[in-house]
Design a protein around this motif. Structure first.
Motif, PDB file in Angstrom:
ATOM      1  N   GLU A   1      42.813 -23.499  25.373  1.00 19.07           N
ATOM      2  CA  GLU A   1      41.589 -24.265  25.639  1.00 19.07           C
ATOM      3  C   GLU A   1      40.409 -23.301  25.599  1.00 19.07           C
ATOM      4  OE1 GLU A   1      40.961 -27.757  26.731  1.00 19.07           O
ATOM      5  OE2 GLU A   1      42.802 -27.841  25.557  1.00 19.07           O
ATOM      6  N   GLN A   2      39.374 -23.660  24.872  1.00 17.87           N
ATOM      7  CA  GLN A   2      38.227 -22.782  24.686  1.00 17.87           C
ATOM      8  C   GLN A   2      37.113 -23.070  25.692  1.00 17.87           C
ATOM      9  OE1 GLN A   2      38.136 -20.209  22.331  1.00 17.87           O
ATOM     10  NE2 GLN A   2      40.307 -20.755  22.283  1.00 17.87           N
ATOM     11  N   PRO A   3      36.343 -22.021  26.048  1.00 17.77           N
ATOM     12  CA  PRO A   3      35.185 -22.245  26.921  1.00 17.77           C
ATOM     13  C   PRO A   3      34.196 -23.176  26.224  1.00 17.77           C
ATOM     14  CG  PRO A   3      35.673 -19.909  26.734  1.00 17.77           C
ATOM     15  CD  PRO A   3      36.521 -20.611  25.715  1.00 17.77           C
ATOM     16  N   GLU A   4      33.764 -24.179  26.931  1.00 16.63           N
ATOM     17  CA  GLU A   4      32.789 -25.139  26.423  1.00 16.63           C
ATOM     18  C   GLU A   4      31.936 -25.574  27.593  1.00 16.63           C
ATOM     19  OE1 GLU A   4      35.041 -28.297  24.645  1.00 16.63           O
ATOM     20  OE2 GLU A   4      35.807 -27.031  23.044  1.00 16.63           O
ATOM     21  N   ALA A   5      31.233 -26.650  27.443  1.00 19.47           N
ATOM     22  CA  ALA A   5      30.477 -27.207  28.561  1.00 19.47           C
ATOM     23  C   ALA A   5      31.455 -27.555  29.683  1.00 19.47           C
ATOM     24  CB  ALA A   5      29.735 -28.450  28.106  1.00 19.47           C
ATOM     25  N   ASP A   6      30.968 -27.472  30.910  1.00 21.15           N
ATOM     26  CA  ASP A   6      31.812 -27.805  32.057  1.00 21.15           C
ATOM     27  C   ASP A   6      32.395 -29.204  31.889  1.00 21.15           C
ATOM     28  OD1 ASP A   6      30.829 -25.417  32.934  1.00 21.15           O
ATOM     29  OD2 ASP A   6      29.783 -26.231  34.669  1.00 21.15           O
ATOM     30  N   LYS A   7      33.641 -29.355  32.315  1.00 22.31           N
ATOM     31  CA  LYS A   7      34.299 -30.666  32.290  1.00 22.31           C
ATOM     32  C   LYS A   7      33.697 -31.523  33.411  1.00 22.31           C
ATOM     33  CE  LYS A   7      37.753 -28.939  29.622  1.00 22.31           C
ATOM     34  NZ  LYS A   7      38.192 -29.345  28.366  1.00 22.31           N
ATOM     35  N   GLU A   8      33.652 -32.817  33.207  1.00 20.57           N
ATOM     36  CA  GLU A   8      33.111 -33.726  34.213  1.00 20.57           C
ATOM     37  C   GLU A   8      34.030 -33.830  35.421  1.00 20.57           C
ATOM     38  OE1 GLU A   8      31.790 -37.564  32.932  1.00 20.57           O
ATOM     39  OE2 GLU A   8      31.233 -36.782  30.960  1.00 20.57           O
ATOM     40  N   GLN A   9      33.427 -34.080  36.600  1.00 16.95           N
ATOM     41  CA  GLN A   9      34.203 -34.352  37.802  1.00 16.95           C
ATOM     42  C   GLN A   9      35.045 -35.602  37.550  1.00 16.95           C
ATOM     43  OE1 GLN A   9      33.963 -31.521  40.032  1.00 16.95           O
ATOM     44  NE2 GLN A   9      33.919 -33.072  41.571  1.00 16.95           N
ATOM     45  N   THR A  10      36.258 -35.601  38.055  1.00 18.14           N
ATOM     46  CA  THR A  10      37.143 -36.744  37.880  1.00 18.14           C
ATOM     47  C   THR A  10      38.048 -36.874  39.089  1.00 18.14           C
ATOM     48  OG1 THR A  10      38.638 -37.842  36.324  1.00 18.14           O
ATOM     49  CG2 THR A  10      38.958 -35.482  36.661  1.00 18.14           C
ATOM     50  N   GLN A  11      38.670 -38.010  39.216  1.00 19.65           N
ATOM     51  CA  GLN A  11      39.707 -38.268  40.226  1.00 19.65           C
ATOM     52  C   GLN A  11      40.854 -38.925  39.493  1.00 19.65           C
ATOM     53  OE1 GLN A  11      37.047 -40.622  42.778  1.00 19.65           O
ATOM     54  NE2 GLN A  11      37.600 -39.215  44.421  1.00 19.65           N
ATOM     55  N   ARG A  12      42.067 -38.532  39.811  1.00 18.92           N
ATOM     56  CA  ARG A  12      43.237 -39.070  39.125  1.00 18.92           C
ATOM     57  C   ARG A  12      44.174 -39.761  40.107  1.00 18.92           C
ATOM     58  NH1 ARG A  12      41.204 -38.990  34.190  1.00 18.92           N
ATOM     59  NH2 ARG A  12      40.904 -36.929  33.345  1.00 18.92           N
ATOM     60  N   GLU A  13      44.959 -40.661  39.580  1.00 16.51           N
ATOM     61  CA  GLU A  13      45.926 -41.413  40.385  1.00 16.51           C
ATOM     62  C   GLU A  13      47.290 -40.748  40.402  1.00 16.51           C
ATOM     63  OE1 GLU A  13      45.301 -43.988  42.447  1.00 16.51           O
ATOM     64  OE2 GLU A  13      43.246 -43.401  41.956  1.00 16.51           O
ATOM     65  N   TYR A  14      47.309 -39.445  40.268  1.00 15.36           N
ATOM     66  CA  TYR A  14      48.556 -38.683  40.317  1.00 15.36           C
ATOM     67  C   TYR A  14      48.256 -37.308  40.894  1.00 15.36           C
ATOM     68  CZ  TYR A  14      46.540 -37.323  35.789  1.00 15.36           C
ATOM     69  OH  TYR A  14      45.697 -36.930  34.794  1.00 15.36           O
ATOM     70  N   GLU A  15      49.278 -36.657  41.417  1.00 16.26           N
ATOM     71  CA  GLU A  15      49.182 -35.287  41.905  1.00 16.26           C
ATOM     72  C   GLU A  15      49.480 -34.346  40.746  1.00 16.26           C
ATOM     73  OE1 GLU A  15      50.799 -33.000  45.778  1.00 16.26           O
ATOM     74  OE2 GLU A  15      52.355 -33.964  44.578  1.00 16.26           O
ATOM     75  N   THR A  16      48.782 -33.220  40.693  1.00 14.12           N
ATOM     76  CA  THR A  16      48.991 -32.233  39.630  1.00 14.12           C
ATOM     77  C   THR A  16      49.291 -30.877  40.242  1.00 14.12           C
ATOM     78  OG1 THR A  16      47.409 -33.362  38.190  1.00 14.12           O
ATOM     79  CG2 THR A  16      47.916 -31.079  37.656  1.00 14.12           C
ATOM     80  N   VAL A  17      50.304 -30.205  39.725  1.00 14.27           N
ATOM     81  CA  VAL A  17      50.531 -28.794  40.025  1.00 14.27           C
ATOM     82  C   VAL A  17      50.504 -28.070  38.688  1.00 14.27           C
ATOM     83  CG1 VAL A  17      51.869 -29.198  42.133  1.00 14.27           C
ATOM     84  CG2 VAL A  17      53.063 -28.950  39.958  1.00 14.27           C
ATOM     85  N   GLY A  18      49.968 -26.851  38.684  1.00 16.02           N
ATOM     86  CA  GLY A  18      49.861 -26.125  37.434  1.00 16.02           C
ATOM     87  C   GLY A  18      50.131 -24.649  37.597  1.00 16.02           C
ATOM     88  N   TYR A  19      50.327 -23.991  36.452  1.00 15.11           N
ATOM     89  CA  TYR A  19      50.593 -22.556  36.404  1.00 15.11           C
ATOM     90  C   TYR A  19      49.872 -21.978  35.190  1.00 15.11           C
ATOM     91  CZ  TYR A  19      53.036 -18.113  36.019  1.00 15.11           C
ATOM     92  OH  TYR A  19      53.318 -16.783  35.929  1.00 15.11           O
ATOM     93  N   VAL A  20      49.089 -20.906  35.413  1.00 11.10           N
ATOM     94  CA  VAL A  20      48.330 -20.271  34.341  1.00 11.10           C
ATOM     95  C   VAL A  20      49.207 -19.262  33.592  1.00 11.10           C
ATOM     96  CG1 VAL A  20      46.305 -18.889  33.757  1.00 11.10           C
ATOM     97  CG2 VAL A  20      46.195 -20.503  35.665  1.00 11.10           C
ATOM     98  N   ILE A  21      49.278 -19.428  32.285  1.00 15.62           N
ATOM     99  CA  ILE A  21      50.011 -18.491  31.427  1.00 15.62           C
ATOM    100  C   ILE A  21      49.079 -17.371  30.969  1.00 15.62           C
ATOM    101  CG2 ILE A  21      51.270 -18.253  29.244  1.00 15.62           C
ATOM    102  CD1 ILE A  21      52.139 -21.241  29.751  1.00 15.62           C
ATOM    103  N   ASN A  22      47.885 -17.738  30.479  1.00 11.36           N
ATOM    104  CA  ASN A  22      46.886 -16.722  30.175  1.00 11.36           C
ATOM    105  C   ASN A  22      45.491 -17.329  30.186  1.00 11.36           C
ATOM    106  OD1 ASN A  22      46.354 -17.712  27.474  1.00 11.36           O
ATOM    107  ND2 ASN A  22      48.230 -16.710  26.828  1.00 11.36           N
ATOM    108  N   GLY A  23      44.494 -16.453  30.245  1.00 13.55           N
ATOM    109  CA  GLY A  23      43.109 -16.887  30.315  1.00 13.55           C
ATOM    110  C   GLY A  23      42.647 -17.065  31.754  1.00 13.55           C
ATOM    111  N   ARG A  24      41.400 -17.496  31.879  1.00 14.39           N
ATOM    112  CA  ARG A  24      40.816 -17.718  33.204  1.00 14.39           C
ATOM    113  C   ARG A  24      40.006 -19.001  33.198  1.00 14.39           C
ATOM    114  NH1 ARG A  24      37.028 -13.684  33.567  1.00 14.39           N
ATOM    115  NH2 ARG A  24      36.481 -14.450  35.600  1.00 14.39           N
ATOM    116  N   ALA A  25      39.996 -19.669  34.341  1.00 10.12           N
ATOM    117  CA  ALA A  25      39.211 -20.886  34.524  1.00 10.12           C
ATOM    118  C   ALA A  25      38.856 -21.027  35.997  1.00 10.12           C
ATOM    119  CB  ALA A  25      40.003 -22.116  34.062  1.00 10.12           C
ATOM    120  N   GLU A  26      37.836 -21.816  36.262  1.00  4.68           N
ATOM    121  CA  GLU A  26      37.495 -22.181  37.632  1.00  4.68           C
ATOM    122  C   GLU A  26      37.932 -23.617  37.853  1.00  4.68           C
ATOM    123  OE1 GLU A  26      33.365 -19.583  37.968  1.00  4.68           O
ATOM    124  OE2 GLU A  26      33.276 -21.774  38.018  1.00  4.68           O
TER     125      GLU A  26
END
Length: 113
Positions: free
Chosen positions: A38-63
């Motif tokens: 995923e490339q740096p671009e404009a900030d993604k919009e705030q959102t709310q989802r109807e599911y729980e998410t867990v994630g793991y970073v393989i490479n790169g950085r994000a806020e």
């Protein structure tokens, strides 16, 4: 009767969603998806989802901006976004991460909004 099905998904042939994610293995109550380069671009919009998410970073950085907090995601970091939490991501450098969602995000187009 117990479900004994076994699934293998080769991400080379995985379908992609409208947001750029690759769909990986999916069970009845959890699914995986890959965000690849995923490339740096404009900030993604705030959102709310109807599911729980867990994630793991393989490479790169994000806020991850989550309910007024900022969490820096770097290789080796894992995170949780609770169901219904207001959040957004800002990609800082080419970013690859795998996520699991429960219930599965792609059912009924939950992750396409």
């Amino acid at each position: 009767m117990t479900d004994t099905s076994v699934k293998k998904v080769d991400s080379t042939y995985s379908p992609k969603g409208q947001l750029g994610q690759k769909y990986l293995a999916t069970g009845k109550t959890v699914s995986m998806r890959l965000w690849e380069n995923e490339q740096p671009e404009a900030d993604k919009e705030q959102t709310q989802r109807e599911y729980e998410t867990v994630g793991y970073v393989i490479n790169g950085r994000a806020e991850l901006h989550l309910e007024g907090q900022m969490i820096l995601l770097e290789p080796g970091s894992s995170w949780v976004v609770p169901k219904g939490a207001s959040h957004s991501y800002k990609i800082l450098e080419p970013f690859t991460a795998v996520e699991a969602t429960s219930p599965p995000a792609h059912i009924h187009a939950r992750d396409e909004n």
